[in-house]
Every structure is written in structure tokens, then in C-alpha cells.
Scaffold this active site. Structure first.
Site, PDB file in Angstrom:
ATOM      1  N   GLY A  88       0.712  -1.446   0.095  1.00 39.31           N
ATOM      2  CA  GLY A  88      -0.155   0.126  -0.383  1.00 39.31           C
ATOM      3  C   GLY A  88       0.762   1.707   0.069  1.00 39.31           C
ATOM      4  O   GLY A  88       1.953   1.301   0.223  1.00 39.31           O
ATOM      5  N   LEU A  89       0.372   2.517  -0.128  1.00 36.13           N
ATOM      6  CA  LEU A  89       0.936   4.049  -0.453  1.00 36.13           C
ATOM      7  C   LEU A  89       1.949   3.536   0.855  1.00 36.13           C
ATOM      8  O   LEU A  89       0.792   3.210   1.847  1.00 36.13           O
ATOM      9  CB  LEU A  89       0.194   4.822  -0.489  1.00 36.13           C
ATOM     10  CG  LEU A  89      -0.845   4.738  -1.659  1.00 36.13           C
ATOM     11  CD1 LEU A  89      -1.605   5.823  -1.808  1.00 36.13           C
ATOM     12  CD2 LEU A  89       0.166   5.340  -2.643  1.00 36.13           C
ATOM     13  N   SER A 127      -0.220   4.323   4.491  1.00 38.38           N
ATOM     14  CA  SER A 127      -0.975   3.341   4.587  1.00 38.38           C
ATOM     15  C   SER A 127      -1.480   3.738   5.916  1.00 38.38           C
ATOM     16  O   SER A 127      -2.516   2.565   5.583  1.00 38.38           O
ATOM     17  CB  SER A 127      -1.550   2.905   3.742  1.00 38.38           C
ATOM     18  OG  SER A 127      -0.775   2.212   3.110  1.00 38.38           O
ATOM     19  N   GLY A 128      -0.565   2.509   6.739  1.00 44.88           N
ATOM     20  CA  GLY A 128      -0.835   1.801   7.428  1.00 44.88           C
ATOM     21  C   GLY A 128      -0.268   0.159   7.248  1.00 44.88           C
ATOM     22  O   GLY A 128      -0.974  -0.109   8.783  1.00 44.88           O
ATOM     23  N   LYS A 129       0.380   0.535   6.725  1.00 43.65           N
ATOM     24  CA  LYS A 129       0.505  -1.244   6.606  1.00 43.65           C
ATOM     25  C   LYS A 129       1.077  -1.781   8.256  1.00 43.65           C
ATOM     26  O   LYS A 129       1.139  -3.262   8.652  1.00 43.65           O
ATOM     27  CB  LYS A 129       1.565  -1.571   5.822  1.00 43.65           C
ATOM     28  CG  LYS A 129       1.345  -1.097   3.982  1.00 43.65           C
ATOM     29  CD  LYS A 129       2.397  -1.235   3.402  1.00 43.65           C
ATOM     30  CE  LYS A 129       3.505  -0.329   3.330  1.00 43.65           C
ATOM     31  NZ  LYS A 129       3.159   1.139   3.024  1.00 43.65           N
ATOM     32  N   SER A 130       2.417  -1.063   8.592  1.00 48.84           N
ATOM     33  CA  SER A 130       3.004  -1.515   9.600  1.00 48.84           C
ATOM     34  C   SER A 130       2.481  -1.577  10.919  1.00 48.84           C
ATOM     35  O   SER A 130       2.824  -2.530  11.303  1.00 48.84           O
ATOM     36  CB  SER A 130       4.673  -0.315   9.907  1.00 48.84           C
ATOM     37  OG  SER A 130       4.903  -0.465   8.580  1.00 48.84           O
ATOM     38  N   SER A 172       6.642  -2.078  -2.214  1.00 46.29           N
ATOM     39  CA  SER A 172       6.571  -2.035  -2.991  1.00 46.29           C
ATOM     40  C   SER A 172       4.881  -2.421  -4.053  1.00 46.29           C
ATOM     41  O   SER A 172       4.364  -2.649  -4.276  1.00 46.29           O
ATOM     42  CB  SER A 172       5.599  -4.386  -2.220  1.00 46.29           C
ATOM     43  OG  SER A 172       4.767  -4.272  -1.810  1.00 46.29           O
TER      44      SER A 172
END
Lengths: 206, 206
Positions: free
Chosen positions: A36-37, A40-43, A110
Site C-alpha cells: 500500500g501507499l 497507508s497503515g501497513k506497519s 512494493s
């Protein structure tokens, strides 16, 4: 001559199997790939899942910028070529962690589909789960906890995914997490339910 | 709005710690670095230790040519520069596995002292144990299970450590295993005793 006694130890010419490690750990290993951007809140989602799994007695590990960008991939930049090599190496490390028996989470922008697909190709059937953290760029830019979008807008950072570099939206991810609708805790519940349903971990009785 | 219930799940902004994983696994992680000439017996010793640890309920993992050379480091050759990058990447992966809580074994010729020392430098205090598999080149060449020495002598393989490329003997390894005196089983006993004495694993009662 030696007098060492090795009565319990047997010579081996090959590795302990992934199956044996998974049995010991009471889990099936998998690579959860969060894309995700930036911002975006991934981690946060990855860490929240990791802690929830640890609380349930599982062994999980998060690969992310913290432990990859300044280590293994410290000699790579942000050109398209280096981004590809960055993701390739992370995929290979993810494969090793899955072989090690870990519930492995990878949290990286990614941005290129081809790079993510190459990781999917590398992994065994069922070992790769692509999770698209679907946060609109406006929300990411509003959050901007590290001030990166600001720097991308002024040109201080170049090749910034979503602003000055492409982000290719996953076409067929296994999961889509809309962070405009769901909190990190709710996203974690969805991911853990998916792990239960796919037999990677046992459902909790309560 | 969502109706997902996440009563047991707490938001987190950082990784689960290595300590937590080590507690769960009842072991202290370490990187055992086995260095020595081709065919010196490194991998057999590493696998024998890995199986013995698994039998005792520990989680161990061997990094070696099998899972590194054709994967993560598949884009590297055998020039001095590529050898250095090869060992650097393996060191970084070893660091990740140690952070993951594993008793990690790395089995690589790793012929240059500077490259091995760089891995030592990278790892935390007490996390790196250099084990020199000290087998005379004549014995390695006599064994030659893969026929590599033969090919090195005819020139079919170039840059072969110990024949056409240097092997720099470790100056201050934590352990020296003389395979002319000890079997792989005996070597494994010595390594496991060292792990017990240094508190990485608990001694077995019997």
C-alpha cells in the site's frame, strides 16, 4: 583419540524439515505481504497482528523498513531497478522465514505489480497472501506522520510512490483492508480470522 | 460502519521483541558461524547440530549454499567483490534470524577474515560464535564428495578456496573443530556443550 560421548546424537546430511518446525510451533507458516501507499497503515496493522499472534502463543515476525532498509538492503536506492532488487531480496528472506516456520509479515510499499507477482511466484502454493492496504492517497497525505508527503510535494524527496512515482494497485489480492472503514485492530481481526480459516493457526475456543 | 469485534486485540506501533520470542522458545538466539575449506565437513556438522537441537525441542535453522546460493544470492558470482557481498547478505539474514529467536547456523566457506569480521561486527555482543572447521586441505581433497577439488585441479573451476583462491585461517575463533580427530557427532556434542555453558540453551538433566 577423542573420548567425547555422543550417545544421543546422530549424524545428518540434510536439513531439519519445515514440517518438523511447524509441528513444534503448532502453526503453518505463511508470508503475509502487506502492500500500500506510504502512510497507508501497513506497519501498524502488521505490528498489531504480530502482537496478537504472540499473545496467542504463536511465532511471528515482521519484515519492514526498520530491519531491512538499513541492513540487508542498505546498498539499494529507489530507482526502479533497485526497487525490484529490494523486493526480490525481501521475497527471498520471506521464503527463508516461512521455511523456518514463521507466520511472516512483510510490510513494504512494493509499488510494482511485477515485483509482487515475482514474490508470489517464488513462494510455494498457499504460502503467499497479498493484502492490499487500501487507503486513499488523500488520507495518507493528511496523516503523513513522518512528513514524507510534504517533502515529496516540495521535491525534497523524489521517486515517491503515489506522488512522483507510480503505485500499481493489486489486481487480485487475497485481501483488501480499507483503513477508512476499519481500525488497525479491526484489520488485525480480519487477518487473524483468515489465518484461522486457511488452517495456518487454530481457531481459539471461547 | 464496521461491526468487527476486536476485544482482545490492542493496537501496536512497534515490533514484538526478541526477548519475548526467546522466552516463548526457551532459548537464547545466536549465530554459529561455521567456516572452513570446501568439503571440510561444515554442513554435516551444522545439520547434525540442528537435528540434535530439534530433538531437544529447540528451534534451529541452517543457512547454507542450499537455501542461499540459489535464492537470495543467486545474482552473485565468486569474484572477491561478490564473495564479500555474499557474506554480507548472509550476515544480515543471520541477524534477522537471531532477532527472530533462532539458534542459527551459517555454513559457508567464507574464506576472507575481513568478511567474517564484518559479520561479527554487525552482530550484537555474544550473538556471534565463529567455529573453525579445521580440516587439512589434503583430507578435504581426498574426501571431495562433489568432485570439486578434481575440477579445481584441472582448472574447470576457478577461484577455488584453498587451491586457486586464498582461505584465510581464523585467528581467534571461539571454537576449533579438528575433524581429523572428531566425528560430526562428537563435534556436535562440543558445540551443544558450548551452547549450554554460554546459557543459550538449558543443560539436559540425565
Amino acid at each position: 583419540m577423542s573420548t567425547i560421548k555422543a550417545t544421543n546424537i546422530v549424524r545428518h546430511e540434510g536439513h531439519v524439515s519445515r514440517d518438523e518446525r511447524e509441528s513444534k510451533l503448532k502453526q503453518k507458516a505463511v508470508l503475509l505481504w502487506l502492500t500500500g501507499l506510504p502512510s497507508s497503515g501497513k506497519s501498524t496493522i502488521a505490528y498489531t497482528v504480530e502482537h496478537a499472534l504472540a499473545k496467542r502463543g504463536h511465532l511471528a515476525y515482521v519484515l519492514d523498513g526498520d530491519n531491512i532498509r538499513f541492513g540487508l538492503n542498505g546498498n539499494l536506492g529507489f530507482s526502479a531497478e533497485d526497487r525490484t532488487e529490494n523486493i526480490r531480496r525481501i521475497g527471498e528472506v520471506g521464503k527463508l522465514f516461512v521455511d523456518g516456520g514463521f507466520l511472516t509479515l512483510a510490510s513494504f510499499v512494493s509499488p510494482y505489480s511485477a515485483d509482487r507477482d515475482a514474490v508470489r511466484e517464488l513462494m510455494g502454493e498457499g504460502d503467499f497472501v497479498e493484502i492490499f492496504i487500501d487507503t486513499p492517497v488523500e488520507i495518507c497525505e493528511e496523516r503523513d506522520p513522518k512528513g514524507l508527503y510534504k517533502k515529496a510535494r516540495t521535491g525534497e524527496i523524489s521517486n515517491f510512490s503515489g506522488i512522483s512515482d507510480p503505485y500499481e494497485v493489486p489486481e487480485k489480492p487475497e485481501m483488501i483492508i480499507k483503513t477508512a472503514d476499519w481500525t488497525a485492530e479491526e484489520a488485525a481481526v480480519l487477518i487473524i480470522e483468515m489465518l484461522e480459516k486457511s488452517g495456518k493457526i487454530q481457531a481459539q475456543q471461547n
